[in-house]
Design a protein around this motif. Structure first.
Motif, PDB file in Angstrom:
ATOM      1  N   THR A 204      28.013  80.954 -17.830  1.00 44.99           N
ATOM      2  CA  THR A 204      28.628  79.956 -18.695  1.00 44.99           C
ATOM      3  C   THR A 204      30.020  80.427 -19.081  1.00 44.99           C
ATOM      4  O   THR A 204      30.192  81.548 -19.564  1.00 44.99           O
ATOM      5  CB  THR A 204      27.795  79.748 -19.980  1.00 44.99           C
ATOM      6  OG1 THR A 204      26.479  79.351 -19.609  1.00 44.99           O
ATOM      7  CG2 THR A 204      28.421  78.690 -20.859  1.00 44.99           C
ATOM      8  N   LEU A 205      30.993  79.582 -18.827  1.00 43.82           N
ATOM      9  CA  LEU A 205      32.370  79.865 -19.231  1.00 43.82           C
ATOM     10  C   LEU A 205      32.734  78.932 -20.368  1.00 43.82           C
ATOM     11  O   LEU A 205      32.386  77.756 -20.353  1.00 43.82           O
ATOM     12  CB  LEU A 205      33.344  79.613 -18.071  1.00 43.82           C
ATOM     13  CG  LEU A 205      33.238  80.556 -16.890  1.00 43.82           C
ATOM     14  CD1 LEU A 205      34.131  80.069 -15.762  1.00 43.82           C
ATOM     15  CD2 LEU A 205      33.629  81.957 -17.298  1.00 43.82           C
ATOM     16  N   GLY A 206      33.432  79.443 -21.325  1.00 44.07           N
ATOM     17  CA  GLY A 206      33.912  78.578 -22.390  1.00 44.07           C
ATOM     18  C   GLY A 206      35.044  77.702 -21.880  1.00 44.07           C
ATOM     19  O   GLY A 206      35.800  78.091 -21.002  1.00 44.07           O
ATOM     20  N   SER A 207      35.131  76.517 -22.390  1.00 45.36           N
ATOM     21  CA  SER A 207      36.238  75.625 -22.045  1.00 45.36           C
ATOM     22  C   SER A 207      36.660  74.898 -23.311  1.00 45.36           C
ATOM     23  O   SER A 207      35.944  74.896 -24.309  1.00 45.36           O
ATOM     24  CB  SER A 207      35.825  74.626 -20.962  1.00 45.36           C
ATOM     25  OG  SER A 207      34.755  73.841 -21.424  1.00 45.36           O
ATOM     26  N   GLN A 208      37.831  74.293 -23.257  1.00 48.48           N
ATOM     27  CA  GLN A 208      38.354  73.589 -24.424  1.00 48.48           C
ATOM     28  C   GLN A 208      38.951  72.271 -23.961  1.00 48.48           C
ATOM     29  O   GLN A 208      39.748  72.240 -23.025  1.00 48.48           O
ATOM     30  CB  GLN A 208      39.425  74.449 -25.098  1.00 48.48           C
ATOM     31  CG  GLN A 208      39.998  73.862 -26.350  1.00 48.48           C
ATOM     32  CD  GLN A 208      41.069  74.778 -26.956  1.00 48.48           C
ATOM     33  OE1 GLN A 208      41.483  75.769 -26.379  1.00 48.48           O
ATOM     34  NE2 GLN A 208      41.518  74.422 -28.143  1.00 48.48           N
ATOM     35  N   LEU A 209      38.570  71.195 -24.621  1.00 49.92           N
ATOM     36  CA  LEU A 209      39.129  69.879 -24.321  1.00 49.92           C
ATOM     37  C   LEU A 209      40.422  69.719 -25.104  1.00 49.92           C
ATOM     38  O   LEU A 209      40.438  69.806 -26.328  1.00 49.92           O
ATOM     39  CB  LEU A 209      38.147  68.773 -24.695  1.00 49.92           C
ATOM     40  CG  LEU A 209      38.625  67.342 -24.452  1.00 49.92           C
ATOM     41  CD1 LEU A 209      38.862  67.092 -22.961  1.00 49.92           C
ATOM     42  CD2 LEU A 209      37.629  66.353 -25.021  1.00 49.92           C
ATOM     43  N   ILE A 210      41.516  69.489 -24.387  1.00 45.50           N
ATOM     44  CA  ILE A 210      42.827  69.281 -25.002  1.00 45.50           C
ATOM     45  C   ILE A 210      43.116  67.785 -24.908  1.00 45.50           C
ATOM     46  O   ILE A 210      43.450  67.269 -23.836  1.00 45.50           O
ATOM     47  CB  ILE A 210      43.941  70.088 -24.286  1.00 45.50           C
ATOM     48  CG1 ILE A 210      43.536  71.558 -24.116  1.00 45.50           C
ATOM     49  CG2 ILE A 210      45.259  69.926 -25.004  1.00 45.50           C
ATOM     50  CD1 ILE A 210      43.287  72.295 -25.407  1.00 45.50           C
ATOM     51  N   VAL A 211      42.947  67.078 -26.012  1.00 53.55           N
ATOM     52  CA  VAL A 211      43.098  65.623 -26.011  1.00 53.55           C
ATOM     53  C   VAL A 211      44.571  65.264 -26.212  1.00 53.55           C
ATOM     54  O   VAL A 211      45.196  65.692 -27.174  1.00 53.55           O
ATOM     55  CB  VAL A 211      42.232  64.969 -27.105  1.00 53.55           C
ATOM     56  CG1 VAL A 211      42.430  63.458 -27.111  1.00 53.55           C
ATOM     57  CG2 VAL A 211      40.768  65.323 -26.897  1.00 53.55           C
ATOM     58  N   ARG A 212      45.073  64.462 -25.273  1.00 47.27           N
ATOM     59  CA  ARG A 212      46.442  63.953 -25.365  1.00 47.27           C
ATOM     60  C   ARG A 212      46.381  62.432 -25.190  1.00 47.27           C
ATOM     61  O   ARG A 212      45.325  61.823 -25.235  1.00 47.27           O
ATOM     62  CB  ARG A 212      47.323  64.620 -24.317  1.00 47.27           C
ATOM     63  CG  ARG A 212      47.460  66.130 -24.541  1.00 47.27           C
ATOM     64  CD  ARG A 212      48.555  66.723 -23.650  1.00 47.27           C
ATOM     65  NE  ARG A 212      48.713  68.145 -23.864  1.00 47.27           N
ATOM     66  CZ  ARG A 212      48.152  69.098 -23.114  1.00 47.27           C
ATOM     67  NH1 ARG A 212      47.392  68.761 -22.076  1.00 47.27           N
ATOM     68  NH2 ARG A 212      48.347  70.374 -23.387  1.00 47.27           N
ATOM     69  N   ALA A 213      47.503  61.826 -24.965  1.00 50.09           N
ATOM     70  CA  ALA A 213      47.608  60.364 -24.990  1.00 50.09           C
ATOM     71  C   ALA A 213      47.055  59.649 -23.753  1.00 50.09           C
ATOM     72  O   ALA A 213      47.031  58.420 -23.741  1.00 50.09           O
ATOM     73  CB  ALA A 213      49.069  59.961 -25.198  1.00 50.09           C
ATOM     74  N   SER A 214      46.586  60.353 -22.745  1.00 53.62           N
ATOM     75  CA  SER A 214      46.081  59.670 -21.536  1.00 53.62           C
ATOM     76  C   SER A 214      44.652  59.183 -21.679  1.00 53.62           C
ATOM     77  O   SER A 214      44.112  58.602 -20.737  1.00 53.62           O
ATOM     78  CB  SER A 214      46.193  60.587 -20.324  1.00 53.62           C
ATOM     79  OG  SER A 214      45.264  61.665 -20.426  1.00 53.62           O
ATOM     80  N   THR A 215      44.024  59.417 -22.826  1.00 53.82           N
ATOM     81  CA  THR A 215      42.662  58.939 -23.050  1.00 53.82           C
ATOM     82  C   THR A 215      42.591  58.069 -24.291  1.00 53.82           C
ATOM     83  O   THR A 215      43.249  58.320 -25.291  1.00 53.82           O
ATOM     84  CB  THR A 215      41.665  60.105 -23.190  1.00 53.82           C
ATOM     85  OG1 THR A 215      42.149  61.013 -24.173  1.00 53.82           O
ATOM     86  CG2 THR A 215      41.478  60.833 -21.888  1.00 53.82           C
ATOM     87  N   ALA A 216      41.766  57.036 -24.209  1.00 53.18           N
ATOM     88  CA  ALA A 216      41.565  56.131 -25.323  1.00 53.18           C
ATOM     89  C   ALA A 216      40.321  56.558 -26.107  1.00 53.18           C
ATOM     90  O   ALA A 216      39.493  57.312 -25.617  1.00 53.18           O
ATOM     91  CB  ALA A 216      41.381  54.705 -24.817  1.00 53.18           C
ATOM     92  N   VAL A 217      40.190  56.049 -27.287  1.00 57.22           N
ATOM     93  CA  VAL A 217      38.991  56.277 -28.086  1.00 57.22           C
ATOM     94  C   VAL A 217      37.831  55.568 -27.414  1.00 57.22           C
ATOM     95  O   VAL A 217      37.957  54.432 -26.956  1.00 57.22           O
ATOM     96  CB  VAL A 217      39.198  55.758 -29.523  1.00 57.22           C
ATOM     97  CG1 VAL A 217      37.937  55.908 -30.342  1.00 57.22           C
ATOM     98  CG2 VAL A 217      40.374  56.464 -30.190  1.00 57.22           C
ATOM     99  N   ALA A 218      36.684  56.248 -27.343  1.00 55.49           N
ATOM    100  CA  ALA A 218      35.507  55.673 -26.695  1.00 55.49           C
ATOM    101  C   ALA A 218      35.046  54.411 -27.432  1.00 55.49           C
ATOM    102  O   ALA A 218      35.075  54.344 -28.652  1.00 55.49           O
ATOM    103  CB  ALA A 218      34.377  56.682 -26.650  1.00 55.49           C
TER     104      ALA A 218
END
Length: 76
Positions: A60-74
């Motif tokens: 298991t590797l740690g990862s981090q979601l970096i939210v920027r403007a290319s995604t909309a709110v679900a």
């Protein structure tokens, strides 16, 4: 080809590796940041273990979601 879609109004886009360019483009690209050096080191370890016949069950590797403007709110 231009399809008339707008990001993120019509489609959300997510990349991987969080390269420097991801934050510099418009709209900023949402990415998953992965521990590159740790991934490489683990890949070598797994290869060496495979050579001697050891089975690797789970990594298991740690990862981090970096939210920027290319995604909309679900949508709800």
């Amino acid at each position: 080809m231009e399809l008339g879609r707008k990001c993120p109004a019509d489609i959300s886009i997510v990349g991987i590796d969080d390269i420097d360019l991801a934050g510099a483009v418009t709209p900023g690209l949402t990415t998953v940041r992965m521990p590159i050096a740790r991934s490489g080191a683990l890949a070598v370890d797994v290869l060496l273990q495979a050579i001697v016949g050891t089975v690797v069950d789970d990594i298991t590797l740690g990862s981090q979601l970096i939210v920027r403007a290319s995604t909309a709110v679900a949508a709800a």
